[in-house]
Design an enzyme around this catalytic site. Structure first.
Site, PDB file in Angstrom:
ATOM      1  N   LYS A 200       0.856  -1.185   0.000  1.00  0.00           N
ATOM      2  CA  LYS A 200       0.000   0.000   0.000  1.00  0.00           C
ATOM      3  C   LYS A 200       0.892   1.235   0.000  1.00  0.00           C
ATOM      4  O   LYS A 200       1.722   1.416   0.890  1.00  0.00           O
ATOM      5  CB  LYS A 200      -0.892  -0.018   1.240  1.00  0.00           C
ATOM      6  CG  LYS A 200      -1.752   1.225   1.377  1.00  0.00           C
ATOM      7  CD  LYS A 200      -2.739   1.073   2.516  1.00  0.00           C
ATOM      8  CE  LYS A 200      -3.486   2.369   2.745  1.00  0.00           C
ATOM      9  NZ  LYS A 200      -4.468   2.244   3.824  1.00  0.00           N
ATOM     10  N   LYS A 253      -2.157  -1.481  -3.897  1.00  0.00           N
ATOM     11  CA  LYS A 253      -3.048  -0.332  -3.755  1.00  0.00           C
ATOM     12  C   LYS A 253      -2.241   0.946  -3.835  1.00  0.00           C
ATOM     13  O   LYS A 253      -1.240   1.057  -3.127  1.00  0.00           O
ATOM     14  CB  LYS A 253      -3.745  -0.427  -2.402  1.00  0.00           C
ATOM     15  CG  LYS A 253      -4.653   0.737  -2.095  1.00  0.00           C
ATOM     16  CD  LYS A 253      -5.206   0.625  -0.709  1.00  0.00           C
ATOM     17  CE  LYS A 253      -5.952   1.912  -0.408  1.00  0.00           C
ATOM     18  NZ  LYS A 253      -6.293   2.015   0.975  1.00  0.00           N
TER      19      LYS A 253
HETATM   20  C1  PBG Z   1      -7.023   3.210   5.671  1.00  0.00           C
HETATM   21  C2  PBG Z   1      -7.484   3.119   4.281  1.00  0.00           C
HETATM   22  C3  PBG Z   1      -7.388   4.109   3.311  1.00  0.00           C
HETATM   23  C4  PBG Z   1      -7.966   3.583   2.156  1.00  0.00           C
HETATM   24  C5  PBG Z   1      -8.399   2.295   2.445  1.00  0.00           C
HETATM   25  N1  PBG Z   1      -8.075   2.017   3.789  1.00  0.00           N
HETATM   26  C6  PBG Z   1      -6.903   5.503   3.396  1.00  0.00           C
HETATM   27  C7  PBG Z   1      -5.530   5.809   3.769  1.00  0.00           C
HETATM   28  O1  PBG Z   1      -4.656   4.963   3.878  1.00  0.00           O
HETATM   29  O2  PBG Z   1      -5.297   7.000   3.990  1.00  0.00           O
HETATM   30  C8  PBG Z   1      -8.090   4.312   0.859  1.00  0.00           C
HETATM   31  C9  PBG Z   1      -9.043   3.742  -0.119  1.00  0.00           C
HETATM   32  C10 PBG Z   1      -9.386   4.638  -1.243  1.00  0.00           C
HETATM   33  O3  PBG Z   1      -8.796   5.700  -1.473  1.00  0.00           O
HETATM   34  O4  PBG Z   1     -10.327   4.269  -1.958  1.00  0.00           O
HETATM   35  N2  PBG Z   1      -7.878   2.658   6.592  1.00  0.00           N
END
Ligand code: PBG
Length: 330
Positions: A200, A253
């Site tokens: 991520k 991601k």
């Molecule tokens: C954190 C989380 C995020 C997303 C999914 N889980 C945000 C982040 O890391 O700031 C982002 C998903 C998206 O942008 O669609 N719990």
């Protein structure tokens, strides 16, 4: 003579030789469940924060369309420095899991395991210098690792107790998959799966999500734990560690700007289940262009989702899941 157009001559031939399939069962629909009132998310047209009963109805509709699973995020009534709403037995996600399992027993329910929607500072874990925690060797405001693991494990267990089939840790805290696996097994949930947000990135494309989930950091950013945009080899190390800790699926991601990472993940881990997250900013870009009359939503969305499958993803988490499922039906 070689003429590659021959196999493109008819619709039937093209379907016969298409290499990549895209089906509703491959798609996961994120749902934002709120303790407050139903509310549209301005930066994500078509996405709403849903009260529990509405989320259960939406889950029914998604299941009827053949969508593979839902992924739940919660917007709690109150936040604190430790994010205690995240592991409350009657927390918003725990309530939603119970309601959805009761309404649609056959639908797979995945829960996001993180603290950022529940902490009053918006960070994904305990923060140095807050709530009486102080580690002098580390900077003020630093998201603490091992102190956070125990909370993530606690959240996952309460989700499993509510009936989640899969938990998806998204905090990018080192050791989170192992800590969650150990806690789930000890609590009698050896059968509950872990889909790890293993690679991520610290991405600008989460902007609209932070509106939707109300989890933007109050200060600082997520660069001390989420991956640097320039790194792909490091993603392979993240995947390997998470598999070793017991992850049942890997994830890349965001999606669109990271399809090289998806492809490399498929090549390096040919036997692994791989998910890709078509994130909020990617959805917002398509919606904005569609609103301006610049893109055809159906064609561009199905093209993006097919490209994600072609790159090597088994599962696609997408805000377009419901529309795509409808379009795929014809
Ligand atoms: C954190 C989380 C995020 C997303 C999914 N889980 C945000 C982040 O890391 O700031 C982002 C998903 C998206 O942008 O669609 N719990």
């Amino acid at each position: 003579m070689i003429r590659l157009r021959r196999l493109r001559t008819t619709t039937g031939l093209r379907a016969l030789v298409r290499e990549t399939s895209l089906e509703a069962s491959h798609l996961v629909a994120p749902l934002f469940v709120t303790a407050g009132a139903r509310r549209e998310v301005a930066s994500m047209p078509g996405v709403e924060q849903l009260p529990v009963a509405d989320a259960a109805r939406e889950a029914e509709a998604l299941h009827a369309l053949g969508v593979g699973a839902v992924l739940l995020f919660g917007i709690p009534a109150a936040k604190d420095a430790r994010g205690s709403g995240a592991w409350a037995a009657d927390g918003i996600v725990q309530q939603a899991v119970r309601a959805i399992r009761a309404a649609v027993p056959d639908l797979t329910v995945i829960t996001d395991v993180c603290l950022c929607e529940y902490t009053n500072h918006g960070h994904c874990g305990l923060v140095n210098g807050r709530d009486g925690i102080s580690v002098p060797e580390l900077p003020d405001g630093y998201v603490l690792n091992d102190q956070t693991l125990e909370l993530l494990a606690r959240i996952a267990v309460t989700h499993a107790q509510a009936g989640a089939h899969v938990v998806a840790p998204s905090a990018m805290i080192d050791g989170q998959v192992g800590a969650i696996r150990t806690a789930l097994d000890a609590a009698g949930f050896a059968h509950v799966s872990i889909f790890s947000y293993s690679a991520k990135y610290a991405s600008a494309f989460y902007g609209p999500f932070r509106d939707a989930a109300e989890g933007a950091p109050l200060f600082g950013d997520r660069a001390s734990h989420q991956m640097d945009v320039g790194n792909a080899r490091e993603a392979m190390r993240e995947h390997a560690v998470d598999l070793a800790e017991g992850a049942d699926a890997l994830m890349v991601k965001p999606g669109l700007a990271y399809l090289d990472v998806v492809r490399e993940t498929r090549q390096r881990f040919p036997d692994a289940v791989i998910a890709v997250y078509n994130v909020s900013g990617e959805y917002a870009m398509v919606k904005a262009a569609v609103r301006a009359g610049w893109l055809d939503e159906r064609r561009s969305t199905l093209e993006i989702l097919t490209a994600m499958r072609r790159a090597g993803a088994d599962i696609i988490i997408t805000y377009h899941a419901k529309d795509a499922a409808r379009w795929l039906r014809g």
